[in-house]
Write an enzyme that holds these catalytic residues in place. Structure first.
Site, PDB file in Angstrom:
ATOM      1  N   HIS B 109       0.867  -1.185   0.000  1.00 43.29           N
ATOM      2  CA  HIS B 109       0.000   0.000   0.000  1.00 43.29           C
ATOM      3  C   HIS B 109       0.903   1.235   0.000  1.00 43.29           C
ATOM      4  O   HIS B 109       0.751   2.152   0.801  1.00 43.29           O
ATOM      5  CB  HIS B 109      -0.906  -0.014   1.232  1.00 43.29           C
ATOM      6  N   THR B 145      -2.651   2.849  -4.719  1.00 42.61           N
ATOM      7  CA  THR B 145      -2.825   3.278  -3.326  1.00 42.61           C
ATOM      8  C   THR B 145      -3.664   4.553  -3.226  1.00 42.61           C
ATOM      9  O   THR B 145      -3.320   5.572  -3.832  1.00 42.61           O
ATOM     10  CB  THR B 145      -1.436   3.528  -2.702  1.00 42.61           C
ATOM     11  N   GLU B 146      -4.739   4.484  -2.468  1.00 41.89           N
ATOM     12  CA  GLU B 146      -5.604   5.639  -2.184  1.00 41.89           C
ATOM     13  C   GLU B 146      -6.054   6.365  -3.459  1.00 41.89           C
ATOM     14  O   GLU B 146      -6.214   7.572  -3.474  1.00 41.89           O
ATOM     15  CB  GLU B 146      -4.888   6.619  -1.236  1.00 41.89           C
ATOM     16  N   LEU B 147      -6.214   5.608  -4.530  1.00 43.72           N
ATOM     17  CA  LEU B 147      -6.653   6.114  -5.847  1.00 43.72           C
ATOM     18  C   LEU B 147      -5.707   7.177  -6.426  1.00 43.72           C
ATOM     19  O   LEU B 147      -6.112   8.022  -7.220  1.00 43.72           O
ATOM     20  CB  LEU B 147      -8.079   6.667  -5.798  1.00 43.72           C
TER      21      LEU B 147
END
Lengths: 437, 423
Positions: B109, B145-147
């Site tokens: 991530h 990760t986190e768009l």
């Protein structure tokens, strides 16, 4: 015939092991030295913690004193000191009831008997938010102590104890020596607290003799407080000659470590240390820097180190206890004290005692007495970084400086400082002789 | 029929333990086993287990018409293995229904897409292998990760062979356009982009239990009507959110589970929408346009940019200091060091160092176990200092000698209390 020992009633704010700064350490050393030179010292603190060396020192905790308000003599004394406008918290109070009625006073700290004739005050000690109120209470209790104790001279350490000392002087009529370890200008720069400044000045004015920890501090008293220089003696601090505890290096074993230890505030010059670190790392990228302590410039230094991209070589372990401090000295290759203003500065001596070479600023009191130290102007980042590099690169020079430094520090005994102080007492008590120390 | 696409992010970092300066060189165990175990168990019991069960029941009840998708970080799966085998089993049961798509992402991530294509690819390979191992699928949709997305990252993902990628429908890149269509990468028409409808997504993820919200309490029927009332020509609504929304961010008491239990029925039986997974959506719909996303976007905070993780001096210094070790890492063979390397890259470590203290600061605080961003930074740097030494040792690093300018030494000599001869 043996001369009768000189009896001193001494007021302090902290005493080891419960200390938060250099004041307690200095008091410990001085009192030890005085005892060794035959002076009888009663040391008063706001509160005792039960961990002090009571077999060696005669310590009095103000919180243990029963203040007797019904005593005529005491009330007469209260009358006598009524005119002293030291601080609005203190005067005029004539009974425990009145203390109870004053809302600005934390009455919870007052333990009053059923007849309202005696009371004990409790103290938080330390430097909490009720500090000024504690200073006032301390002064009230000091009157009782001055009445009960037999002594020849009063000795008070820094402003927190000055109201108490002035009261004790009024009650007893004995001479007062005040000892300036730091002034408000050293603590707060130009943003002085007026109440604190006033108490410092009143203490100095009420004093029969003033002791300063350095010529630097003496100059501040003359220039900033308008105190007559002929009234001021300089007695430099020393170090307790206990064997240094040197811990083997456990962290970053094969790395060079440069240390700053102290409050991270403007007066200590931490920002110069950060800038110097950057310059050192440009040529010695594997050196490490440690800034131990807390303070209002902590975040500035942290962010500055990050901006300079040196965080991985610049560490902030926070406030260290005694064990951790020794641990840090044990791994330190160079100790730096770049103080902008430092009345004395005892930590370089502690570093030297553990065999660490030191770089100190010319603007520190300790630079007046140290020979085996590198002295630079605090603002001269190049001098700072060049001397750090020099010491890190030239081990033989570093070793010699450290070795000579250790010897020098071992000769800076509290015993010698105490002899000077004893001389000051004698001359202060005896008016026929002029004082020149 | 129009499409409704649910995607849930499932992630837990390996949180660092309290690692002091005096631990450097003395302790190479960086992670807080107790805390990570506790949090995993707490979230498992409040969210993962009940919500997986709920989804399974709904999938069964609607005969395969209800579908969802997940991206689960590799380190989260690792923590399932360590602390929550029951959760792993329940995800496997979901995988077995055939109605659940698992999405590719970086194993740790991490923010590696911003720094190192090579590291990024290695981590994606590691995560997809882990997904295959447990859920029997090889992901074909990618979610960073986190768009986090920009054209470059899109190209990188395209180069890796992915044809579908999901990201944020951030206002500042969408401008007048609607996220309710499929778009494509501006240079690679065959990389389809699914964009989050943040309005409807956040109604569930953030506003659901907010009593001051005019639509509180939100019922599935109302939400179904909102979905249904989108413009006639729009093709897809993408509801992307943290999986921990269910039972963790929105507590069971808020009615979130009841809401989700009813929503499939409202959509399937009372709307013109079908549930799809991201790869199905990409297969069934054509892009209306390409989209040029030059500045990096994400789904975080009001800014929808990188400032949750990077941009302040402490975040940047920590991030750069970490990736300075990448070159040396290539020479390291030690499995534990490689493992720590991935776990230290987790974006959460940098999120904890965020100093944006306005409205978004609250969210950061909720997700951080540190008393301040600075405490998080100091702790991380202590760990990194130790890690650097291990990496250097394991990679056979030898420092290069830098010649000291003679002027420095001459100046040094001036300050010594006695004269010395130094050459």
């Amino acid at each position: 015939m043996e001369p009768k020992p000189l009896k001193v009633l001494m007021f302090g704010w902290e005493f080891p092991p419960e200390i938060s700064g250099g004041l307690g350490t200095a008091c410990y050393g001085l009192v030890s030295g005085l005892i060794d030179s035959g002076v009888d010292v009663t040391f008063v603190v706001p509160k005792l913690y039960g961990t002090e060396e009571t077999d060696k020192f005669r310590l009095v905790g103000a919180s243990d004193i029963n203040v007797n308000f019904s005593n005529d003599h005491f009330n007469k004394n209260l009358e006598k000191v009524k005119y002293l406008q030291i601080h609005s918290h203190i005067l005029p109070y004539v009974s425990p009831q009145e203390f109870l009625e004053r809302t600005e006073f934390d009455v919870e700290s007052l333990k009053i008997d059923s007849t309202f004739s005696t009371a004990k005050f409790s103290f938080g000690g330390k430097y909490g938010k009720n500090l000024l109120s504690e200073v006032s209470k301390y002064a009230v209790v000091a009157m009782q102590i001055a009445q009960d104790q037999d002594f020849d001279v009063i000795h008070a350490h820094d402003w927190l104890t000055f109201p108490a000392a002035i009261m004790a002087k009024e009650v007893s009529g004995k001479k007062l020596v005040v000892h300036i370890h730091a002034t408000e200008f050293d603590r707060s720069g130009e943003a002085v607290n007026q109440e604190v400044y006033d108490m410092e000045r009143q203490g100095c004015e009420a004093a029969d003799r003033i002791i300063c920890v350095s010529r630097l501090t003496r100059r501040i008293l003359m220039n900033r407080y308008g105190i007559d220089g002929s009234k001021i003696s300089v007695v430099h601090n020393a170090v307790v000659p206990k064997p240094a505890i040197i811990y083997p290096k456990k962290n970053l074993v094969d790395k060079k470590i440069v240390t700053f230890l102290g409050r991270i505030t403007f007066q200590k010059g931490p920002d110069y240390f950060v800038e110097a670190a950057k310059k050192v790392l440009e040529v010695m990228p594997d050196a490490h820097f440690v800034m131990a302590g807390n303070g209002d410039m902590f975040l500035n230094c942290l962010e500055r180190a990050a901006e300079l991209k040196i965080s991985k070589r610049f560490h902030f372990p926070g406030f260290l206890n005694y064990f951790e401090t020794n641990n840090l000295f044990g791994m330190t290759d160079v100790y730096v004290m770049p103080s902008v203003s430092e009345p004395f500065g005892i930590t370089p001596l502690e570093a030297m005692r553990t065999g660490v070479p030191v770089i100190i600023s010319k603007q520190s009191g300790v630079s007046e007495v140290l020979n085996n130290a590198i002295k630079v102007d605090f603002w001269d980042v190049n001098a700072l970084s060049d001397t750090i590099i020099g010491l890190l690169k030239h081990e033989e020079v570093s070793k010699q400086l450290a070795g000579d430094g250790t010897d020098e520090v071992h000769e800076m005994k509290w015993e010698y400082a105490a002899l000077k102080v004893r001389e000051i007492y004698n001359k202060t008590i005896d008016r026929r002789r002029s004082v020149r120390v | 029929m129009k499409k409704l696409c649910f995607y849930f992010q499932v992630h837990q970092p390996f949180r660092l333990k309290d690692y002091r300066f005096f631990d450097i060189s003395c302790d190479d165990d960086y992670f807080d086993k107790k805390l990570n175990h506790e949090i995993m168990r707490k979230v498992a019991d409040k969210c993962y287990l009940p919500m997986n069960q709920l989804l399974l029941e709904q999938i069964q009840a609607h005969n395969g018409n209800f579908k969802v998708s997940f991206s689960i970080s590799g380190i989260c799966i690792e923590q399932f293995e360590l602390y929550a085998q029951d959760v792993l089993d329940s995800f496997k049961r979901l995988a077995d229904t055939g109605c659940v798509e698992f999405i590719a992402e970086t194993y740790g991530h991490s923010l590696s897409a911003l720094k190192s294509p090579e590291e990024f690819k290695a981590q994606v390979a590691k995560q997809t292998a882990k997904v295959k191992e447990h859920f029997g699928q090889t992901p074909t949709t990618f979610r960073n990760t986190e768009l986090i997305y920009n054209n470059q990252i899109g190209s990188l993902v395209h180069e890796m062979g992915y044809k579908t990628m999901i990201t944020e429908g951030a206002d500042h890149v969408m401008d007048w356009r609607s996220p309710n269509f499929i778009y494509s990468h501006c240079q690679h028409p065959d990389l389809k982009l699914l964009l989050k409808n943040y309005k409807l997504s956040d109604d569930i993820a953030f506003r659901f239990s907010e009593r001051s919200w005019e639509s509180w309490p939100l019922h599935a029927e109302t939400f179904g009507q909102w979905v249904n009332s989108t413009a006639w020509n729009q093709e897809i609504i993408n509801l992307f959110m943290d999986y921990e929304t269910f039972g963790e961010h929105q507590w069971a008491e808020s009615g979130i589970f009841d809401f989700m239990r009813e929503l499939p029925n409202q959509i399937i039986n009372h709307s013109q929408f079908d549930f799809v997974t991201p790869s199905e959506a990409a297969a069934q719909l054509n892009p209306v346009s390409d989209i040029d996303i030059h500045n990096t976007i994400s789904w975080a905070d009001a800014e929808r940019d990188l400032t949750a993780w990077l941009g302040n001096p402490i975040q940047d210094d920590a991030f750069d200091s970490l990736y300075e070790l990448e070159g040396l890492m290539k020479k390291v063979d030690d499995e534990k060091i490689k493992d720590d390397w991935v776990k230290l890259q987790t974006s959460d470590h940098f999120y904890y160092m965020c100093t944006k203290f306005w409205s978004d600061g609250d969210v950061h605080k909720y997700f951080s176990h540190y008393e301040s961003p600075y405490a998080a930074f100091i702790n991380y740097m202590n760990v990194l200092t130790d890690f650097e030494e291990r990496v250097k040792k394991a990679s056979g690093y030898t420092p290069e000698e830098i010649k000291i300018n003679q002027g420095i030494i001459e100046n040094f000599k001036k300050y010594l209390p006695y004269s010395v001869d130094l050459n």
